[in-house]
Design a protein around this motif. Structure first.
Motif, PDB file in Angstrom:
ATOM      1  N   ASP A  94       2.690  -0.927  -6.328  1.00 57.53           N
ATOM      2  CA  ASP A  94       1.965  -0.590  -5.104  1.00 57.53           C
ATOM      3  C   ASP A  94       0.609  -0.037  -5.498  1.00 57.53           C
ATOM      4  O   ASP A  94       0.193  -0.106  -6.650  1.00 57.53           O
ATOM      5  CB  ASP A  94       2.774   0.389  -4.243  1.00 57.53           C
ATOM      6  N   THR A  95      -0.094   0.532  -4.504  1.00 56.55           N
ATOM      7  CA  THR A  95      -1.451   1.009  -4.749  1.00 56.55           C
ATOM      8  C   THR A  95      -1.503   2.409  -5.331  1.00 56.55           C
ATOM      9  O   THR A  95      -2.593   2.922  -5.580  1.00 56.55           O
ATOM     10  CB  THR A  95      -2.257   0.970  -3.441  1.00 56.55           C
ATOM     11  N   SER A  96      -0.343   3.052  -5.556  1.00 55.59           N
ATOM     12  CA  SER A  96      -0.336   4.374  -6.179  1.00 55.59           C
ATOM     13  C   SER A  96      -0.560   4.232  -7.681  1.00 55.59           C
ATOM     14  O   SER A  96      -0.557   3.124  -8.234  1.00 55.59           O
ATOM     15  CB  SER A  96       0.995   5.077  -5.897  1.00 55.59           C
ATOM     16  N   GLU A  97      -0.776   5.405  -8.335  1.00 57.54           N
ATOM     17  CA  GLU A  97      -1.019   5.361  -9.777  1.00 57.54           C
ATOM     18  C   GLU A  97       0.180   4.789 -10.519  1.00 57.54           C
ATOM     19  O   GLU A  97       0.037   3.909 -11.375  1.00 57.54           O
ATOM     20  CB  GLU A  97      -1.336   6.770 -10.304  1.00 57.54           C
ATOM     21  N   LYS A 122       0.835  -1.190   0.000  1.00 55.01           N
ATOM     22  CA  LYS A 122       0.000   0.000   0.000  1.00 55.01           C
ATOM     23  C   LYS A 122       0.878   1.252   0.000  1.00 55.01           C
ATOM     24  O   LYS A 122       1.888   1.313   0.689  1.00 55.01           O
ATOM     25  CB  LYS A 122      -0.919   0.012   1.218  1.00 55.01           C
ATOM     26  N   ALA A 123       0.478   2.205  -0.783  1.00 53.38           N
ATOM     27  CA  ALA A 123       1.222   3.464  -0.873  1.00 53.38           C
ATOM     28  C   ALA A 123       0.233   4.565  -1.201  1.00 53.38           C
ATOM     29  O   ALA A 123      -0.833   4.332  -1.779  1.00 53.38           O
ATOM     30  CB  ALA A 123       2.313   3.386  -1.937  1.00 53.38           C
ATOM     31  N   LEU A 124       0.607   5.756  -0.756  1.00 54.69           N
ATOM     32  CA  LEU A 124      -0.226   6.915  -1.034  1.00 54.69           C
ATOM     33  C   LEU A 124      -0.136   7.251  -2.513  1.00 54.69           C
ATOM     34  O   LEU A 124       0.957   7.327  -3.075  1.00 54.69           O
ATOM     35  CB  LEU A 124       0.235   8.103  -0.184  1.00 54.69           C
ATOM     36  N   SER A 125      -1.292   7.431  -3.136  1.00 53.48           N
ATOM     37  CA  SER A 125      -1.297   7.694  -4.569  1.00 53.48           C
ATOM     38  C   SER A 125      -0.686   9.054  -4.870  1.00 53.48           C
ATOM     39  O   SER A 125      -0.798  10.008  -4.065  1.00 53.48           O
ATOM     40  CB  SER A 125      -2.726   7.635  -5.108  1.00 53.48           C
ATOM     41  N   GLN A 126      -0.019   9.123  -6.016  1.00 52.79           N
ATOM     42  CA  GLN A 126       0.629  10.376  -6.417  1.00 52.79           C
ATOM     43  C   GLN A 126      -0.391  11.492  -6.603  1.00 52.79           C
ATOM     44  O   GLN A 126      -0.125  12.648  -6.264  1.00 52.79           O
ATOM     45  CB  GLN A 126       1.426  10.183  -7.706  1.00 52.79           C
ATOM     46  N   SER A 127      -1.559  11.136  -7.138  1.00 51.95           N
ATOM     47  CA  SER A 127      -2.570  12.169  -7.346  1.00 51.95           C
ATOM     48  C   SER A 127      -3.061  12.725  -6.019  1.00 51.95           C
ATOM     49  O   SER A 127      -3.234  13.937  -5.863  1.00 51.95           O
ATOM     50  CB  SER A 127      -3.742  11.585  -8.140  1.00 51.95           C
ATOM     51  N   LYS A 165       9.008  10.870  -7.919  1.00 49.46           N
ATOM     52  CA  LYS A 165       7.919   9.911  -7.785  1.00 49.46           C
ATOM     53  C   LYS A 165       7.103   9.746  -9.062  1.00 49.46           C
ATOM     54  O   LYS A 165       6.331   8.796  -9.180  1.00 49.46           O
ATOM     55  CB  LYS A 165       6.981  10.339  -6.639  1.00 49.46           C
ATOM     56  N   LEU A 219      -1.349  12.619  -3.132  1.00 47.39           N
ATOM     57  CA  LEU A 219      -0.246  13.376  -2.537  1.00 47.39           C
ATOM     58  C   LEU A 219      -0.081  14.722  -3.226  1.00 47.39           C
ATOM     59  O   LEU A 219       0.103  15.756  -2.565  1.00 47.39           O
ATOM     60  CB  LEU A 219       1.045  12.557  -2.648  1.00 47.39           C
TER      61      LEU A 219
END
Length: 560
Positions: free
Chosen positions: A240-243, A3-8, A211, A10
């Motif tokens: 991961d879960t980011s875009e 899991k990771a914070l999505s770039q959009s 990123k 962030l």
């Protein structure tokens, strides 16, 4: 998947913080402007309050100075100035009104009121002083304006003035200081907001660069490698879960799917190349790869059907070529035997031809002898011995002719058998033996004629032998029967001539038979050569069919 914070998200957070900071900065600018305006106004009010306070105080001091000057000098000018201030200029009242309009505190208003009270206490003294000056009592006037009561009131008023100015200055200074602090605070807030915006934009730039842009460039290089057919290029980005992580996961999934399809196609084609066509194509192809799956399935079906047909046809060809090879072998052997038989027959016909030629020559000689006999018959009386010898020669010749007749019958029989065999072989040869069948018919016809002639000759020879025997026994009666002998000799000459003619015809017929036999021999030789070639071709065809069958057996086909 990690899991990771999505770039959009962030980016949205950073941009949201930046926007909020900018809004806060705009609000701070607005507040700074308002506070700065308030500060300017505070400076202006401070100046106005100080000015009006001084105006109020200077008005009171001006009245005091003018009344004292009038008391001291008695000049009307000072009196006028005093009343001009009180009635017209009214600097004290205007100053207080201006301060009240600007705004003063209750304590400041109290001090003003106290100063008004003290000033009002001085008015009677000043009126008395001015009356005394009018009345010429200058000393009394001076006592009023310089007396203890007047001086004490002036001292109290000046003390209140100083207090008022100090309180007013302190209050306005505090207000200005407070506004300055507020401006400084707003300035610090603005700097903080700008710092936040700068930090957010820097973070956004770092986020975009490290990123987004850097992974995108690596994704670009990976996609270029994939577009060039390189699916084994290293791609160490972790999904991961980011875009970007989901894009990386899609690329990994794409590579896995492509490798799976390529591996399946390679495995299928390798087994097909190794001859295993008993395969099935999986049904897990997706999207644009489904036509490839259908095409491979159709290829396998087509190859199985085609090779199955080839295998079945090769078996049939092998069986037929084996039969053809056996038939060609038999035909070749028969043609060889026929050639040998034809050669023997040709040799026999040549021998018969020689014998017929000899017979023809003998018949010609007999004809000549008969002619001579005719000549000698006239001399029959004179040459009885010659007649006896001639009769003996005729007897010998008749015996020889009897042998020749037997030989002609044998030749006729053999020729007839040969003609029958030739007819049978011509019937077997089909169209190629039509000419040979005609020759065989002619040979059979000649054989029949030869048989008839031989029979006739045999009959004639037997009759001649009897006559010769009778002539030998009745030689004494020769003279008496000379006429009959001459007639018989004429008949014998005619018959011998016919024999010679028949022998000549037989010779010609045998010559034609020889030519026909040579043609038959050539045809048989050609047939033998053709049969040999057919046998060789059949053998080659059989070997080719075996090779084809072996080649097809390399493929493992589906069972039908």
């Amino acid at each position: 998947m990690k899991k990771a914070l999505s770039q959009s998200l962030l980016t949205a957070i950073l941009n949201g913080v930046s926007i909020m900071s900018l809004i806060f900065l705009a609000f701070s600018l607005y507040s700074y402007r308002n506070v700065n305006t308030q500060l300017d106004k505070a400076y202006e009010e401070r100046f106005s309050l100080t000015y009006n306070a001084n105006r109020f105080m200077n008005g009171s001091a001006y009245l005091t100075n003018e009344v004292r000057a009038f008391a001291a000098t008695g000049l009307q000018e000072h009196f006028d100035n005093y009343w001009n201030e009180v009635d017209t200029l009214k600097n004290r009242d205007k100053g207080v009104a201006a301060m009240q309009e600007i705004g003063i505190t209750s304590a400041e208003q109290k001090m003003i009121n106290d100063m008004y009270s003290l000033s009002n206490q001085l008015v009677p003294l000043e009126d008395e002083a001015m009356k005394n000056v009018r009345n010429g009592n200058t000393a009394a006037a001076l006592d009023y304006v310089y007396g203890a009561e007047y001086s004490d009131s002036i001292l109290k008023i000046n003390t209140l003035k100083e207090q008022f100015l100090s309180v007013l200055d302190t209050r306005t200074a505090e207000q200005v200081s407070l506004l300055k602090q507020k401006i400084e605070t707003i300035r610090l807030q603005m700097i903080f907001a700008l710092s936040i915006v700068g930090i957010m934009q820097l973070c956004n730039m770092i986020l975009v660069r490290f990123k987004i842009l850097r992974p995108v460039m690596r994704v670009k290089r990976q996609m270029q490698a994939i577009s060039q057919g390189n699916l084994s290029a290293s791609f160490d980005l972790t999904p991961d879960t980011s875009e970007i992580g989901m894009l990386v996961d899609s690329i990994h999934e794409t590579k896995r799917e492509l490798k799976k399809y390529i591996s399946d196609i390679n495995r299928t084609l390798t087994q097909m190349a190794q001859g295993n066509l008993n395969l099935s194509i999986g049904n897990d192809y997706r999207g644009e790869f489904q036509p490839i799956q259908c095409a491979m399935a159709q290829i396998l079906d087509s190859l199985n059907n085609a090779l199955y047909q080839i295998n079945r046809t090769s078996k049939h060809v092998l069986e037929e070529s084996s039969k053809m090879s056996s038939s060609a072998q038999g035909m070749s052997d028969g043609a060889t035997e026929q050639a040998a038989a034809v050669q023997e027959l040709s040799a026999s016909i040549s021998e018969i031809s020689k014998q017929v030629n000899n017979t023809s020559s003998d018949a010609d000689n007999a004809n000549k002898a008969s002619e001579q006999a005719m000549k000698h018959l006239s001399l029959c009386n004179e040459k009885m011995d010659t007649l006896r010898i001639a009769i003996e020669e005729i007897s010998n010749s008749s015996r020889q002719i009897g042998g020749i007749t037997k030989t002609i019958e044998d030749i006729s029989l053999q020729t007839n058998i040969l003609a029958l065999n030739a007819s049978v072989e011509a019937a077997r040869a089909g169209n190629a033996g039509k000419g040979f069948a005609v020759v065989a018919g002619e040979v059979q016809s000649l054989a029949n004629k030869s048989t008839e002639s031989a029979k006739n000759i045999s009959l004639l020879i037997e009759k001649s032998i009897k006559q010769v025997q009778s002539g030998a026994l009745l030689s004494i009666e020769t003279m008496n029967a000379l006429t009959e002998v001459i007639a018989s000799s004429e008949q014998s000459a005619a018959m011998i001539e016919r024999i010679a003619s028949s022998a000549l015809q037989q010779a010609e017929s045998l010559a034609q038979v020889t030519v026909g036999m040579n043609q038959i021999s050539d045809v048989v030789q050609n047939n033998a050569s053709t049969a040999e070639d057919t046998f060789t071709s059949a053998q080659g065809l059989r070997h080719s069919a075996e090779d084809l069958k072996d080649s097809v057996h390399r493929f493992q086909l589906r069972q039908k």
